[in-house]
Design an enzyme around this catalytic site. Structure first.
Site, mmCIF file in Angstrom:
data_model
loop_
_atom_site.group_PDB
_atom_site.id
_atom_site.type_symbol
_atom_site.label_atom_id
_atom_site.label_comp_id
_atom_site.label_asym_id
_atom_site.label_seq_id
_atom_site.Cartn_x
_atom_site.Cartn_y
_atom_site.Cartn_z
ATOM 1 N NE ARG A 1 -17.340 9.929 25.350
ATOM 2 C CZ ARG A 1 -17.096 10.901 24.807
ATOM 3 N NH1 ARG A 1 -15.410 10.706 24.542
ATOM 4 N NH2 ARG A 1 -16.369 12.070 24.689
ATOM 5 C CE1 TYR B 1 -22.082 -14.518 32.838
ATOM 6 C CE2 TYR B 1 -20.733 -13.325 31.578
ATOM 7 C CZ TYR B 1 -21.441 -13.686 32.905
ATOM 8 O OH TYR B 1 -23.205 -13.100 32.625
ATOM 9 C CG ASP C 1 -13.836 -12.519 35.420
ATOM 10 O OD1 ASP C 1 -13.876 -12.000 36.084
ATOM 11 O OD2 ASP C 1 -14.727 -12.938 34.656
ATOM 12 C CE LYS D 1 -21.666 -11.296 38.374
ATOM 13 N NZ LYS D 1 -23.015 -10.705 38.277
HETATM 14 N N1 PLP Z 1 -16.770 -12.403 34.152
HETATM 15 C C1 PLP Z 1 -17.559 -13.107 35.274
HETATM 16 C C2 PLP Z 1 -16.676 -13.973 36.144
HETATM 17 C C3 PLP Z 1 -19.299 -13.137 35.849
HETATM 18 O O1 PLP Z 1 -19.536 -14.261 36.603
HETATM 19 C C4 PLP Z 1 -19.526 -12.084 35.140
HETATM 20 C C5 PLP Z 1 -21.050 -11.976 35.473
HETATM 21 O O2 PLP Z 1 -21.599 -12.402 35.568
HETATM 22 C C6 PLP Z 1 -18.556 -11.168 33.998
HETATM 23 C C7 PLP Z 1 -17.797 -11.274 34.153
HETATM 24 C C8 PLP Z 1 -19.782 -9.882 33.516
HETATM 25 O O3 PLP Z 1 -19.845 -8.856 34.089
HETATM 26 P P1 PLP Z 1 -20.921 -7.872 33.910
HETATM 27 O O4 PLP Z 1 -22.209 -9.039 34.150
HETATM 28 O O5 PLP Z 1 -20.792 -7.030 35.583
HETATM 29 O O6 PLP Z 1 -20.921 -7.684 32.826
#
Ligand code: PLP
Length: 390
Positions: free
Chosen positions: A67, A120, A192, A217
């Site tokens: 961990r 998001y 992000d 992604k």
């Molecule tokens: N940030 C963005 C821009 C996203 O598009 C997403 C998910 O679609 C996330 C964060 C969250 O990621 P996760 O689905 O891996 O938890």
């Protein structure tokens, strides 16, 4: 390189007379050829949860418990930190785990977070729920409007959250300007960078303190690993984030880290085909009367477009052959989704309205299939969207 170092890594210093290797090459090759046991090119993955101590107070090697740290996860984090130009990277179980981690590690109780109004949906839900609980105070602002950003940051803040391009409208924020305003307001800034990856945008070089990825992604790129990462600009920030990741138990599994590192190694090649295919699709959308508006910042392979109504959107998606109706993005396969009903469904209608998420809006993540097939599939879908039901 972390303190858990992989001692056989080739030195970053170039031999005399040769230029240093690029960040891309160093990131993509990170860890290759470092296996001391069998001289394997691809480093093995280490599933072990625990590591031997040689005496009561001395570890036999660099690791004790998975961990806290794990050789495979460290390799992936080091490769990402190299590509983003960061001081360190903490690899966690999802993009949302990364967001949870940053808030826990770096926003004090009652601290103020400024976030974009069209971010998001999962991050919107996290910040809004934490606000309702009294843990943080969140203020949503259109950060693409510098006057609005300046106004919001005339009051001290703890964290400014930037998502650029934004999801799903692909709006661009002036990262350099907003991170500067954040600094003046005494706030840390985070970008992000999920939509771009470090190969299209390096926010730390534009003044951000932190970068977040949903590695689910583009980084992994094959829609088979859920993951997240936080890259820090300083070792001090990295240490705080790392300590909290261990404390909260958010660190990613070794196998997921191994797979995501494998995906990362092909990122540059994938992005080039994604971009070529996206350009062909944007050309089609811009010339087809069914697409009322097209949102694409001119780079990247995620885009959105509006066909005017939910009915038209439903007719378009119904019958697609090589574009799947599904959430997520950044994989080798092309996907289409309806943000209002899918990825951003947790936003109530008035919040969707304010963010510009309309009933006719569809988001595409263009994959690396044959461009002609994608264009033909979408053209047929757009033609269906124009046809009024009998
Ligand atoms: N940030 C963005 C821009 C996203 O598009 C997403 C998910 O679609 C996330 C964060 C969250 O990621 P996760 O689905 O891996 O938890």
């Amino acid at each position: 390189m972390t303190e858990h170092g992989h001692g056989d890594q080739p030195s970053d210093l170039p031999p005399i007379g040769l230029p240093p290797l690029s960040r891309l090459t160093r990131g993509i090759r990170h860890g290759l050829g470092t296996d001391r046991g069998h001289h394997a090119i691809v480093p093995p993955w280490y599933p072990s949860t625990n590591y031997r101590f040689s005496s009561l107070d001395t570890k036999a090697g660099d690791f004790d418990y998975a961990r806290t740290a794990n050789p495979t996860r460290d390799l992936f984090g080091e490769a990402l930190a190299t590509l983003e130009g960061g001081a360190g990277c903490v690899v966690v179980t999802s993009g949302m785990a990364a967001a949870t981690l940053v808030v826990n590690a770096l926003v004090p109780n009652g601290g103020r977070v400024v976030a974009p109004h069209d971010l998001y949906g999962g991050c919107w839900r996290l910040f809004t729920r934490l606000h309702e609980q009294g843990r943080i105070v969140v203020e949503y602002v259109d950060l693409t409007d510098l006057a609005a950003a300046r106004e919001a940051l005339s009051t001290p803040a703890d964290l400014v959250w930037i998502e650029s391009p934004s999801n799903p409208l692909l709006r661009l924020t002036d990262i350099e300007a907003v991170t500067g305003l954040a600094r003046e307001a005494g706030a840390l800034s985070l970008v992000d960078n999920t939509f771009c990856s470090p190969l299209l945008q390096t926010p730390l070089a534009l003044g951000a303190d932190l970068v977040l990825h949903s590695t689910t992604k583009f980084i992994n790129g094959h829609s088979d690993v859920l993951g997240g990462a936080v890259i820090s600009s300083t070792t001090d920030l990295d240490e705080q984030v790392r300590t909290w990741a261990n404390t909260l138990g958010l660190t990613a599994s070794p196998f997921d880290s191994w797979l995501a590192l494998r995906g990362l190694r092909t990122l540059d090649a994938r992005l080039r085909v994604h971009a070529e295919n996206a350009a062909a699709v944007v050309d089609l959308l811009r010339s087809h009367p069914a697409a009322k508006t097209v949102n694409h910042p001119g780079f990247g392979s995620v885009l959105s477009f509006d066909v005017g109504s939910l009915d038209a959107a439903a007719r378009l998606v119904d019958g697609l052959r090589c574009i799947d109706l599904a959430e997520s993005l950044g994989g080798v396969e092309s996907l289409i989704c309806h943000p209002g009903l899918m990825t951003h469904a947790s936003m109530p209608p008035h919040v969707q309205d304010a963010a510009g998420i309309t009933p006719g809006l569809l988001r595409l993540s263009i994959g690396i299939e044959g461009a002609d097939d994608l264009v033909a599939d979408l053209r047929a879908g757009l033609d269906r969207a124009r046809t009024l039901p009998a």
